[in-house]
Each structure stands twice: as structure tokens, then as C-alpha cells.
Design a protein around this motif. Structure first.
Motif, PDB file in Angstrom:
ATOM      1  N   ILE A   1     122.449  81.787  34.016  1.00 22.39           N
ATOM      2  CA  ILE A   1     121.498  82.556  34.806  1.00 22.39           C
ATOM      3  C   ILE A   1     121.991  82.608  36.252  1.00 22.39           C
ATOM      4  N   ARG A   2     121.592  83.654  36.963  1.00 22.20           N
ATOM      5  CA  ARG A   2     121.971  83.802  38.368  1.00 22.20           C
ATOM      6  C   ARG A   2     120.697  84.039  39.158  1.00 22.20           C
ATOM      7  N   THR A   3     120.500  83.251  40.185  1.00 21.88           N
ATOM      8  CA  THR A   3     119.273  83.372  40.964  1.00 21.88           C
ATOM      9  C   THR A   3     119.361  84.533  41.936  1.00 21.88           C
ATOM     10  N   SER A   4     118.205  84.972  42.384  1.00 21.92           N
ATOM     11  CA  SER A   4     118.126  86.019  43.397  1.00 21.92           C
ATOM     12  C   SER A   4     117.402  85.433  44.602  1.00 21.92           C
ATOM     13  N   GLU A   5     118.095  85.367  45.723  1.00 24.20           N
ATOM     14  CA  GLU A   5     117.562  84.705  46.903  1.00 24.20           C
ATOM     15  C   GLU A   5     117.244  85.711  47.995  1.00 24.20           C
ATOM     16  N   ALA A   6     116.583  85.229  49.021  1.00 24.66           N
ATOM     17  CA  ALA A   6     116.259  86.075  50.162  1.00 24.66           C
ATOM     18  C   ALA A   6     117.538  86.590  50.820  1.00 24.66           C
ATOM     19  N   ALA A   7     117.442  87.726  51.504  1.00 22.97           N
ATOM     20  CA  ALA A   7     118.576  88.365  52.180  1.00 22.97           C
ATOM     21  C   ALA A   7     119.670  88.753  51.191  1.00 22.97           C
ATOM     22  N   ASN A   8     119.289  88.948  49.946  1.00 17.63           N
ATOM     23  CA  ASN A   8     120.200  89.412  48.909  1.00 17.63           C
ATOM     24  C   ASN A   8     121.344  88.443  48.620  1.00 17.63           C
ATOM     25  N   SER A   9     121.233  87.191  49.014  1.00 18.53           N
ATOM     26  CA  SER A   9     122.277  86.225  48.673  1.00 18.53           C
ATOM     27  C   SER A   9     122.076  85.800  47.230  1.00 18.53           C
ATOM     28  N   ILE A  10     123.148  85.859  46.460  1.00 17.84           N
ATOM     29  CA  ILE A  10     123.074  85.604  45.020  1.00 17.84           C
ATOM     30  C   ILE A  10     124.126  84.569  44.658  1.00 17.84           C
ATOM     31  N   TYR A  11     123.770  83.611  43.859  1.00 13.37           N
ATOM     32  CA  TYR A  11     124.769  82.648  43.421  1.00 13.37           C
ATOM     33  C   TYR A  11     124.567  82.320  41.944  1.00 13.37           C
ATOM     34  N   LEU A  12     125.672  81.962  41.301  1.00 13.29           N
ATOM     35  CA  LEU A  12     125.672  81.650  39.867  1.00 13.29           C
ATOM     36  C   LEU A  12     125.636  80.143  39.697  1.00 13.29           C
ATOM     37  N   TYR A  13     124.795  79.670  38.805  1.00 14.63           N
ATOM     38  CA  TYR A  13     124.778  78.235  38.553  1.00 14.63           C
ATOM     39  C   TYR A  13     124.288  77.960  37.134  1.00 14.63           C
ATOM     40  N   SER A  14     124.475  76.742  36.690  1.00 11.49           N
ATOM     41  CA  SER A  14     124.063  76.338  35.345  1.00 11.49           C
ATOM     42  C   SER A  14     122.882  75.391  35.477  1.00 11.49           C
ATOM     43  N   PRO A  15     121.676  75.892  35.398  1.00 12.99           N
ATOM     44  CA  PRO A  15     120.499  75.053  35.609  1.00 12.99           C
ATOM     45  C   PRO A  15     120.097  74.321  34.339  1.00 12.99           C
ATOM     46  N   ASP A  16     119.170  73.438  34.511  1.00  9.58           N
ATOM     47  CA  ASP A  16     118.533  72.824  33.355  1.00  9.58           C
ATOM     48  C   ASP A  16     117.476  73.783  32.838  1.00  9.58           C
ATOM     49  N   VAL A  17     117.738  74.383  31.710  1.00 11.57           N
ATOM     50  CA  VAL A  17     116.764  75.242  31.045  1.00 11.57           C
ATOM     51  C   VAL A  17     116.244  74.484  29.838  1.00 11.57           C
ATOM     52  N   THR A  18     114.963  74.293  29.763  1.00 15.24           N
ATOM     53  CA  THR A  18     114.372  73.548  28.656  1.00 15.24           C
ATOM     54  C   THR A  18     114.318  74.428  27.416  1.00 15.24           C
ATOM     55  N   ALA A  19     114.939  73.973  26.349  1.00 16.20           N
ATOM     56  CA  ALA A  19     114.872  74.689  25.075  1.00 16.20           C
ATOM     57  C   ALA A  19     113.719  74.105  24.265  1.00 16.20           C
ATOM     58  N   ASN A  20     112.654  74.852  24.115  1.00 12.16           N
ATOM     59  CA  ASN A  20     111.513  74.374  23.339  1.00 12.16           C
ATOM     60  C   ASN A  20     111.892  74.241  21.864  1.00 12.16           C
ATOM     61  N   ALA A  21     111.020  73.644  21.097  1.00 12.53           N
ATOM     62  CA  ALA A  21     111.298  73.413  19.679  1.00 12.53           C
ATOM     63  C   ALA A  21     111.681  74.719  18.991  1.00 12.53           C
ATOM     64  N   PRO A  22     112.697  74.704  18.135  1.00 12.48           N
ATOM     65  CA  PRO A  22     113.124  75.938  17.457  1.00 12.48           C
ATOM     66  C   PRO A  22     112.059  76.468  16.510  1.00 12.48           C
ATOM     67  N   ALA A  23     112.167  77.751  16.213  1.00 11.51           N
ATOM     68  CA  ALA A  23     111.272  78.351  15.228  1.00 11.51           C
ATOM     69  C   ALA A  23     111.710  77.893  13.843  1.00 11.51           C
ATOM     70  N   ARG A  24     110.846  77.133  13.174  1.00 11.69           N
ATOM     71  CA  ARG A  24     111.159  76.643  11.825  1.00 11.69           C
ATOM     72  C   ARG A  24     110.578  77.603  10.795  1.00 11.69           C
ATOM     73  N   ILE A  25     111.415  78.001   9.871  1.00 11.00           N
ATOM     74  CA  ILE A  25     111.043  79.012   8.891  1.00 11.00           C
ATOM     75  C   ILE A  25     111.170  78.437   7.488  1.00 11.00           C
ATOM     76  N   GLU A  26     110.157  78.684   6.682  1.00 12.26           N
ATOM     77  CA  GLU A  26     110.185  78.248   5.291  1.00 12.26           C
ATOM     78  C   GLU A  26     110.459  79.450   4.387  1.00 12.26           C
ATOM     79  N   ILE A  27     111.439  79.314   3.521  1.00 14.83           N
ATOM     80  CA  ILE A  27     111.693  80.315   2.473  1.00 14.83           C
ATOM     81  C   ILE A  27     110.956  79.797   1.249  1.00 14.83           C
ATOM     82  N   THR A  28     109.889  80.475   0.866  1.00 18.57           N
ATOM     83  CA  THR A  28     108.928  79.891  -0.067  1.00 18.57           C
ATOM     84  C   THR A  28     109.142  80.255  -1.521  1.00 18.57           C
ATOM     85  N   GLN A  29     109.988  81.199  -1.792  1.00 17.19           N
ATOM     86  CA  GLN A  29     110.127  81.624  -3.175  1.00 17.19           C
ATOM     87  C   GLN A  29     111.591  81.824  -3.506  1.00 17.19           C
ATOM     88  N   SER A  30     112.053  81.168  -4.584  1.00 18.85           N
ATOM     89  CA  SER A  30     113.432  81.344  -5.016  1.00 18.85           C
ATOM     90  C   SER A  30     113.581  82.669  -5.747  1.00 18.85           C
TER      91      SER A  30
END
Length: 224
Positions: free
Chosen positions: A179-208
Motif C-alpha cells: 500500500i502507498r499512503t497519501s499525505e498532505a502537500a501531495n507527498s507520497i511514500y511506499l511502505y509495508s505496513p502491518d495489515v491485519t488479515a482477519n480470519a479467512p472465509a471458511r467454506i464447506e463443500i457439503t455434497q459429494s
């Protein structure tokens, strides 16, 4: 005597080294609050083989006073032994009507929302995992992708016809997040932040997949 002094100095150096390493480790600890969290959901929790799956990617839990972003890039991973998207893509790119950009980023004059692209995410490894590459960029330095709770994108997968009853997940491959932030005065910088990955979507395949009795008997008769 000189040998003894050199030995003492070496011992003192050995004692200082662990302390220095400990200080370095403490200084390297990232105490920055997560920039946001990403949650992947589906329209249902259970599917039969052959069913269509609608996948939604949500952004939420932004930091207070967040000024927004000029660029977001997320990879959503899925098991290609369970799901495919061939009918929704052309040359691995999602076609119009098979994905939808969220309300906050769907203005073509303000944002460049690229069509999601399907591709391998673990190059050089023997794996069935694949990833949907989601990218959106602000159209100019005066624009920013707003830091508000939003559904960033919706796209489709399909459970493969011959999938046996099982469970699977669709989730954020957070190691590829950019992700790249957008700052005041149009200054932009690229960084690797801590993004929290919530629990994945768990899917059940119910019928063979089922084989009719007639088909089974027909196969036996052919063999005899």
C-alpha cells in the motif's frame, strides 16, 4: 602478561556482544499500529460442487485521522483443486460483469481500478494455491482512496464439479500486500505496513458428486 590482557579484552567483548544484539532486537520491534484490516467473506458458508461463489474483500479498522491511500494491492488466495474461474476470466484477467469495484473506488475519473488478475502466488513451489491480484490507484496526487470501512471488490469463483465433500478457505495472502499512503502537500511514500488479515472465509463443500446406479451398472456390464 600481554596475552592475558588480550584474553580479558576478548572476554569483555563477548559479554558486550549479547547486550548489543538484544538492544538491536528491541529497536527492530515494530510498534506501529496496523494501518487497516482486511476481511474476506463469501455469499454463503456451504456450497455444492458446481456452485458459484461470490467473494467479497472488505477493508476496515483504519487508524484514526488516516488521510487515505494513493495505491492498494492485495492478493486473495484460493485452492485451485477446489475452485476455478475460467468462465469469468480471459487470459487470466477477470472480464467485465464478473467483478465489481466497491462504491468508494468505482469512479473512473478519480481511481484506476485494474481488472483482477489470476496467477500463481508461490512461484517455484509445487502447490495448488493461486491468487487473485487486486490493484487500485488514485488518479492524481489530489485524490486519495478513502480510509473508511468499505467493500473494495467483489468477484466470482466456482466450486469444481468433481470436488468431494470437504472444507476449504479463501483468504488474504498478506505477505504480498503493498500500500502507498497519501499525505498532505501531495507527498507520497511506499511502505509495508502491518495489515491485519482477519480470519479467512471458511467454506464447506457439503455434497459429494453422485454416480447414478444406472451408470454404475452400465460400467460393470461393459467390463463383463
Amino acid at each position: 602478561m600481554n596475552k592475558r590482557n588480550r584474553f580479558k579484552r576478548a572476554i569483555r567483548g563477548m559479554k558486550v556482544l549479547p547486550l548489543m544484539m538484544s538492544m538491536i532486537r528491541e529497536a527492530a520491534v515494530d510498534t506501529t499500529a496496523p494501518a487497516m484490516s482486511v476481511e474476506v467473506t463469501t455469499d454463503k458458508e456451504a456450497y455444492n460442487p458446481g456452485d458459484e461463489v461470490t467473494v467479497l474483500v472488505h477493508l476496515k479498522d483504519f487508524a484514526p485521522n488516516d488521510l487515505g491511500y494513493s495505491y492498494l494491492n492485495f492478493i486473495i488466495q484460493y485452492d485451485s483443486q477446489v475452485f476455478d474461474n475460467l468462465e469469468y476470466t480471459q487470459h487470466s484477467v477477470y472480464t467485465e460483469g464478473n467483478y465489481t469495484a466497491g462504491n468508494e473506488v468505482d469512479n473512473l475519473f478519480q481511481f484506476n481500478f485494474q481488472s483482477p488478475v489470476d496467477g500463481s502466488i508461490y512461484l517455484g513451489k509445487n502447490t495448488s494455491m493461486r491468487g487473485i491480484d487486486i490493484q487500485v490507484e488514485a488518479g492524481s496526487g489530489q485524490q486519495a482512496i478513502p480510509a473508511v470501512d468499505q467493500t473494495l471488490v467483489t468477484f466470482k469463483l466456482r466450486v469444481k464439479e468433481l470436488t468431494l465433500a470437504s472444507s476449504s478457505t479463501i483468504s488474504l495472502a498478506n505477505e504480498f500486500t503493498r500500500i502507498r499512503t497519501s499525505e498532505a502537500a501531495n507527498s507520497i511514500y511506499l511502505y509495508s505496513p502491518d495489515v491485519t488479515a482477519n480470519a479467512p472465509a471458511r467454506i464447506e463443500i457439503t455434497q459429494s458428486p453422485s454416480v447414478s446406479v444406472f451408470s454404475a451398472l452400465e460400467s460393470v456390464n461393459r467390463l463383463t
